[in-house]
Design a protein around this motif. Structure first.
Motif, mmCIF file in Angstrom:
data_model
loop_
_atom_site.group_PDB
_atom_site.id
_atom_site.type_symbol
_atom_site.label_atom_id
_atom_site.label_comp_id
_atom_site.label_asym_id
_atom_site.label_seq_id
_atom_site.Cartn_x
_atom_site.Cartn_y
_atom_site.Cartn_z
ATOM 1 N N THR A 1 7.757 -12.998 -5.046
ATOM 2 C CA THR A 1 7.408 -13.208 -3.638
ATOM 3 C C THR A 1 8.076 -14.502 -3.193
ATOM 4 N N ILE A 2 8.929 -14.417 -2.154
ATOM 5 C CA ILE A 2 9.782 -15.528 -1.750
ATOM 6 C C ILE A 2 9.353 -16.062 -0.380
ATOM 7 N N PRO A 3 8.950 -17.324 -0.266
ATOM 8 C CA PRO A 3 8.679 -17.903 1.056
ATOM 9 C C PRO A 3 9.986 -18.031 1.854
ATOM 10 N N VAL A 4 9.944 -17.629 3.126
ATOM 11 C CA VAL A 4 11.120 -17.759 3.997
ATOM 12 C C VAL A 4 10.673 -18.445 5.287
ATOM 13 N N GLY A 5 11.267 -18.094 6.419
ATOM 14 C CA GLY A 5 10.906 -18.724 7.683
ATOM 15 C C GLY A 5 9.755 -18.014 8.373
ATOM 16 N N GLY A 6 9.510 -18.384 9.633
ATOM 17 C CA GLY A 6 8.410 -17.830 10.395
ATOM 18 C C GLY A 6 8.699 -16.434 10.905
ATOM 19 N N ALA A 7 7.765 -15.513 10.660
ATOM 20 C CA ALA A 7 7.856 -14.122 11.119
ATOM 21 C C ALA A 7 9.160 -13.457 10.703
ATOM 22 N N PRO A 8 9.401 -13.315 9.397
ATOM 23 C CA PRO A 8 10.617 -12.629 8.948
ATOM 24 C C PRO A 8 10.616 -11.181 9.408
ATOM 25 N N THR A 9 11.745 -10.746 9.920
ATOM 26 C CA THR A 9 11.839 -9.410 10.509
ATOM 27 C C THR A 9 12.942 -8.609 9.832
ATOM 28 N N GLY A 10 14.189 -8.763 10.310
ATOM 29 C CA GLY A 10 15.290 -8.005 9.737
ATOM 30 C C GLY A 10 15.710 -8.537 8.382
ATOM 31 N N VAL A 11 16.240 -7.643 7.545
ATOM 32 C CA VAL A 11 16.715 -8.016 6.216
ATOM 33 C C VAL A 11 17.906 -7.136 5.869
ATOM 34 N N ALA A 12 18.914 -7.730 5.225
ATOM 35 C CA ALA A 12 20.107 -6.991 4.835
ATOM 36 C C ALA A 12 20.687 -7.590 3.561
ATOM 37 N N ALA A 13 21.229 -6.727 2.712
ATOM 38 C CA ALA A 13 21.824 -7.156 1.449
ATOM 39 C C ALA A 13 23.342 -7.150 1.556
ATOM 40 N N GLY A 14 23.983 -8.142 0.923
ATOM 41 C CA GLY A 14 25.435 -8.172 0.864
ATOM 42 C C GLY A 14 25.947 -7.098 -0.076
ATOM 43 N N PRO A 15 27.218 -6.687 0.090
ATOM 44 C CA PRO A 15 27.755 -5.581 -0.709
ATOM 45 C C PRO A 15 27.836 -5.863 -2.203
ATOM 46 N N GLY A 16 27.928 -7.120 -2.604
ATOM 47 C CA GLY A 16 27.991 -7.451 -4.016
ATOM 48 C C GLY A 16 26.637 -7.575 -4.674
ATOM 49 N N GLY A 17 25.568 -7.552 -3.864
ATOM 50 C CA GLY A 17 24.221 -7.634 -4.387
ATOM 51 C C GLY A 17 23.768 -9.021 -4.794
ATOM 52 N N THR A 18 24.584 -10.037 -4.524
ATOM 53 C CA THR A 18 24.207 -11.405 -4.927
ATOM 54 C C THR A 18 23.449 -12.161 -3.844
ATOM 55 N N ARG A 19 23.508 -11.675 -2.604
ATOM 56 C CA ARG A 19 22.855 -12.357 -1.494
ATOM 57 C C ARG A 19 22.075 -11.363 -0.639
ATOM 58 N N VAL A 20 20.920 -11.827 -0.149
ATOM 59 C CA VAL A 20 20.127 -11.088 0.829
ATOM 60 C C VAL A 20 19.861 -12.024 2.001
ATOM 61 N N TYR A 21 19.990 -11.484 3.218
ATOM 62 C CA TYR A 21 19.852 -12.287 4.434
ATOM 63 C C TYR A 21 18.628 -11.815 5.216
ATOM 64 N N VAL A 22 17.822 -12.789 5.692
ATOM 65 C CA VAL A 22 16.557 -12.502 6.366
ATOM 66 C C VAL A 22 16.533 -13.186 7.726
ATOM 67 N N ALA A 23 16.262 -12.423 8.784
ATOM 68 C CA ALA A 23 16.118 -12.986 10.127
ATOM 69 C C ALA A 23 14.677 -13.441 10.327
#
Length: 350
Positions: free
Chosen positions: A84-106
């Protein structure tokens, strides 16, 4: 912010006004604190992802939790929460990079994008973007992230090498979700309040077309060949099918109540649409553009993703995640997630 409680209200307002007044998700700032009841608990899980989904990397699901500003990490081979990873306030969108090393959270309330290192499941950067970022997508080459900023009416372009915004593109009214063409030359952005889709030329970062769709469009996904884009219209209870060669709507498919997000199977033969108001997933045959199955899932389904092998579809409900066997279109497992899972991305982690 965009919450499940606000979804029904937004749909009714958009249907009633038919685009006369700009709707801002910030009117609906009620946070789903009632769902923040602790760490995710394993429930009845009879069937993990099948052998048909075996890949060189391990498939891991990342789910945003608006209830407690975290991301749940689920190993879909066992259907268990592993972090379980703490991120910013009200995380909504999420997408993974094609190499699988990074995930991005709006992070909608923080106006940031969190970058997660999938090797450590830790946040390595928080990138300031526009006002109220909702959805985001990573380019096929992994070099750019496009972020739809709902209240700004813009799209932020992030350089993934530097984790910095390198361009800001004016879009329509209430940009909501983003999807790339397979070659990465075009980005498609739904504009919730405009009832349109903006088409961005990624070489010039300019809007080259604006396509009218249904009322209050949210989700958008392209087929693997890039010839069609499927758009879920929350207020119309329809899915618009766009011919990307002509940038026109060629079909409108009736679905269940309040369609929200869309996922397309790896082979492009099926589109899966979460029906927020009905508690179902509509399964569309992309050859005929007809609904061939309606799958009951949990309450208020929103996020949806399909595994790399196409054998499973994962759905975020208000307090759980449903696992659909795509061969039978039935739910074969349910994972209890009381922190309000909202969207989901599946990363093929090295």
């Amino acid at each position: 912010m965009l919450t499940r409680r606000s979804m029904t209200t937004a749909a009714h307002r958009r249907t009633g006004t038919s685009g006369q007044a700009r709707v801002r998700w910030s009117r609906f700032r009620s946070v789903i604190t009632a769902l923040a009841t602790g760490l995710a608990v394993l429930a009845s899980l009879p069937a993990p992802a099948s052998a048909g989904d075996a890949r060189q990397g391990r498939q891991v699901a990342y789910l945003t939790n608006q209830g407690n500003d975290t991301v749940s990490v689920v190993d879909i081979t066992t259907n268990t929460v592993i972090a379980t990873i703490p991120v910013g306030g009200a995380p909504t969108g999420v997408a993974a990079g094609p190499g699988g090393t990074r995930v991005y959270v709006a992070n909608r309330d923080s106006d940031t994008v969190s970058v997660i290192n999938t090797a450590t499941n830790g946040v390595i950067a928080n990138i300031p973007v526009g006002d109220e970022p909702n959805g985001l997508a990573v380019s096929p080459g992994g070099t750019r992230v496009y972020v739809a900023n709902f209240a700004s009416g813009t799209v932020s372009v992030i350089d993934t090498a530097t984790n910095a915004v390198i361009a800001t593109i004016p879009a329509g009214d209430g940009p909501n979700r983003v999807a790339f063409s397979p070659g990465g030359t075009r980005a498609y952005v739904t504009n919730f309040a405009s009832g349109t889709v903006s088409v961005i030329d990624t070489a010039t970062n300019t809007v080259i077309a604006t396509i009218p769709v249904g009322v209050a469009p949210i989700g958008v996904r392209l087929t693997p060949g890039g010839t069609r884009a499927y758009v879920a219209n929350l207020g119309s209870a329809t899915v618009s099918v766009i011919d990307t060669a002509t940038n026109t709507v060629i079909a409108t498919i009736p679905v269940d109540s309040q369609p929200s997000l869309v996922a397309v199977s790896p082979g492009g033969t099926r589109a899966y649409v979460t029906d927020f108001g009905a508690g179902t997933v509509s399964v569309i045959d992309t050859a005929t553009n007809t609904v061939i199955a309606t799958v009951p899932v949990g309450t208020q389904p929103f996020g949806v993703a399909v595994t790399a092998g196409g054998t499973r579809a994962y759905v975020c409900n208000v307090d759980s995640m449903s696992v659909i066997d795509t061969a039978t279109n039935t739910v074969i497992a349910t994972l209890s997630l009381p922190d309000g899972p909202f969207e989901i991305a599946i990363a093929e982690v090295p």
